[in-house]
Design an enzyme around this catalytic site. Structure first.
Site, PDB file in Angstrom:
ATOM      1  CD  GLN A  17      -3.000  -1.114   2.321  1.00 43.72           C
ATOM      2  OE1 GLN A  17      -2.480  -1.704   3.254  1.00 43.72           O
ATOM      3  NE2 GLN A  17      -4.246  -0.582   2.095  1.00 43.72           N
ATOM      4  CD  GLU A 165      -7.666  -6.597   8.528  1.00 42.27           C
ATOM      5  OE1 GLU A 165      -8.020  -6.405   7.203  1.00 42.27           O
ATOM      6  OE2 GLU A 165      -7.908  -5.671   9.137  1.00 42.27           O
ATOM      7  CD  GLU A 373      -4.758  -2.503   9.528  1.00 45.85           C
ATOM      8  OE1 GLU A 373      -6.055  -2.362   8.962  1.00 45.85           O
ATOM      9  OE2 GLU A 373      -3.942  -2.933   8.666  1.00 45.85           O
ATOM     10  CD  GLU A 424      -8.185   0.870   2.112  1.00 43.71           C
ATOM     11  OE1 GLU A 424      -7.438   1.217   2.466  1.00 43.71           O
ATOM     12  OE2 GLU A 424      -9.078  -0.235   2.208  1.00 43.71           O
ATOM     13  CD1 TRP A 425      -6.707  -3.279   1.020  1.00 48.80           C
ATOM     14  CD2 TRP A 425      -4.886  -3.790  -0.285  1.00 48.80           C
ATOM     15  NE1 TRP A 425      -5.616  -3.288   1.903  1.00 48.80           N
ATOM     16  CE2 TRP A 425      -4.483  -3.862   1.029  1.00 48.80           C
ATOM     17  CE3 TRP A 425      -4.213  -4.384  -1.301  1.00 48.80           C
ATOM     18  CZ2 TRP A 425      -3.275  -4.258   1.239  1.00 48.80           C
ATOM     19  CZ3 TRP A 425      -2.778  -4.735  -0.997  1.00 48.80           C
ATOM     20  CH2 TRP A 425      -2.490  -4.780   0.463  1.00 48.80           C
TER      21      TRP A 425
HETATM   22  C1  GAL Z   1      -7.632  -3.596   6.860  1.00 48.43           C
HETATM   23  C2  GAL Z   1      -6.414  -3.727   5.901  1.00 48.43           C
HETATM   24  C3  GAL Z   1      -5.643  -2.420   5.714  1.00 48.43           C
HETATM   25  C4  GAL Z   1      -6.401  -1.295   5.272  1.00 48.43           C
HETATM   26  C5  GAL Z   1      -7.587  -1.103   6.293  1.00 48.43           C
HETATM   27  C6  GAL Z   1      -8.534   0.322   5.769  1.00 48.43           C
HETATM   28  O1  GAL Z   1      -8.680  -4.406   6.516  1.00 48.43           O
HETATM   29  O2  GAL Z   1      -5.756  -4.460   6.848  1.00 48.43           O
HETATM   30  O3  GAL Z   1      -4.754  -2.767   4.696  1.00 48.43           O
HETATM   31  O4  GAL Z   1      -6.603  -1.318   3.882  1.00 48.43           O
HETATM   32  O5  GAL Z   1      -8.421  -2.514   6.094  1.00 48.43           O
HETATM   33  O6  GAL Z   1      -9.518  -0.255   4.919  1.00 48.43           O
END
Ligand code: GAL
Length: 469
Positions: A17, A165, A373, A424-425
């Protein structure tokens, strides 16, 4: 509202990311490189992480942000294919080792504790080509990689997360097919991957335990995604059961085997078995652990790492059509309370985090907990003066204070997602979670603090919030 002395205040990022440098200095491709390069509209505007925040060349700029905040902890991930381009130790990329050594050393020089994740969604493409997490061979490959990281960085890194995750990852990748390689296996792939992810984690924990713990004295866990769920009608028994099933299927499916007894929750086993039977499968779509595997899996985490963003309401919804899907196996309908503020997929429910922490305390024998997170997104373009978003963080810290003081939760570390706006993926750069704004149109990728960053720095300086409950 002072937090306990020594409380850890951190921020998180993940390799794909933020790093960019997707093929720099001998890095091998990961599944995200392949997927984004294929285009096809699966990622917002076909954006890629080829450059992202440029952290591969701009680490010094990230370090400035970390120092400006006064973080005590920095949580980041290693790119497996930057270190081992084809996923195996057959070829080791020294440039990759140098890059992470510099990060770790700079953090320690500045009094910042690294929390390092080995694997955050970016599998080396070479291993995906051999079946990825659907194949049992991945367990051996992951253990080889984990041992390589422990022996290379473990003299300085004492807090390890094996897999980020895995619960969300298994679903998005191998059940729904929205993450690379982009192939759905509804109702089967998620469970197969879950089985291998749990075993891979446990195996690498044992490697640490037997080969490294004595010399390195660190801790190893995995970071589980968790939302909080409330029964839509608190007086309805079926809604209450639906809420329990939702927790079992998304959190306990990993946490119970690892923290309690080596096996899946009963309700997950019985739901999937009875659904599979109705669908004409000769046996449950959920694989079983052998007794030996259960013994191997049980007790393989040294702390509980959890990642919280959102809460939902749930109620019973029968799978009357016998749909073949991980999500339908749960037999719940999931939706937000209309009164909650919704930012993209995140519902702002700070008290949900306190409830979740209590759930973890009660279900998992009061473990040491790290929040690795937690955060709130803004749309793009985002306002630098994100006062409203800061209010959500502030309310979250109040809930954490109550959780520690009143509920006696053993919470040791909080990490905000994320240090920087980043890729963001599948949503690309369209939503922003950073404490620092990144201008993705500017080749130098300047980092500018949001109001939230300035306020977070004050919280860290005071080790808590001003005022009383
Ligand atoms: C989590 C993930 C992160 C980030 C975050 C916000 O699920 O580990 O990489 O993308 O969500 O959407």
């Amino acid at each position: 509202m002072a937090f306990p002395e020594g409380f850890g205040w951190g921020a998180s990022t993940a390799a794909y990311q933020v790093e960019g440098g997707w093929d720099a200095d001998g890095k091998g491709p990961s599944v995200w490189d392949t997927f984004t390069h294929q285009g096809g509209g699966r990622v917002f505007k076909n954006q890629t992480g080829d450059v992202a925040c440029g952290s591969y060349t701009l680490w010094e700029e990230d370090l400035k942000c970390i120092k400006q905040l006064g973080l005590t902890h920095y949580h980041f991930s290693l790119s497996w294919s930057r270190l081992l381009p084809d996923g195996t130790t057959g070829f080791i990329n020294q440039k990759g080792i140098d890059y992470y050594n510099k990060i770790i050393d700079d953090l320690l020089t500045n009094g910042v504790t690294p929390i390092v994740t080995l694997y955050h969604f970016d599998l080396p493409q070479a291993l995906e080509d051999q079946g990825g997490w659907l194949s049992e061979a991945i367990i051996e490959s992951f253990d080889e990689y984990a041992q390589f990281c422990f022996s290379t960085f473990g003299d300085r890194v004492k807090q390890w997360i094996t897999i980020n995750e895995p619960n969300l990852f298994a679903l998005l990748t191998y059940d729904l097919g929205v993450f690379p390689p982009g192939v759905p296996h509804h109702g089967t792939g998620g469970y197969q991957a879950t089985h291998n992810l749990i075993k891979a984690h446990a195996r690498s924990w044992h490697s640490y335990d037997s080969l490294f713990r004595k010399g390195q004295k660190g801790m190893v866990s995995l970071a589980l995604f968790a939302g909080w769920v409330e029964p839509a009608d608190p007086n309805s028994a079926s809604d209450q059961e639906a809420a329990q099933r939702a927790m079992a299927f998304h959190l306990d499916i990993f946490a119970k085997p690892i923290f309690i007894d080596g096996d899946y929750p009963e309700v997950v086993k019985s739901q999937v078995a009875s659904m599979s039977k109705k669908q004409g499968y000769p046996s449950s779509r959920l694989p079983e652990f052998t007794e030996e595997e259960k013994r191997m899996i049980k007790g393989t985490a040294d702390f509980f790492a959890v990642q919280y963003y959102s809460s939902r309401l749930v109620k019973y919804r029968e799978n009357d059509k016998g749909e073949l899907s991980f999500l339908r196996d749960v037999e719940v309908e999931v939706f937000p309370d209309p009164s909650w503020i919704k930012l993209d997929w995140v519902c702002v429910v700070p008290w949900g985090l306190r409830k979740l922490l209590n759930y973890i305390k009660d279900t998992y024998n009061n473990p040491v907990i790290y929040i690795t997170e937690n955060g709130f997104p803004q749309g793009d373009p985002a306002s630098l003066d994100d006062t409203q978003r800061w209010e959500y963080f502030r309310q979250t810290f109040q809930e954490l204070f109550k959780a520690i003081q009143l509920d006696k939760i053993n919470l040791k570390v909080y990490c905000a997602w994320s240090l920087l706006d980043n890729f963001e993926w599948t949503q690309g750069y369209s939503i922003r979670f950073g404490l620092f704004h990144v201008d993705f149109d500017n080749p130098t990728r300047p980092r500018v603090p949001y109001t939230s960053a300035k306020e977070y720095a004050k919280i860290i300086r005071n080790n808590g919030l001003e005022g009383h409950l």
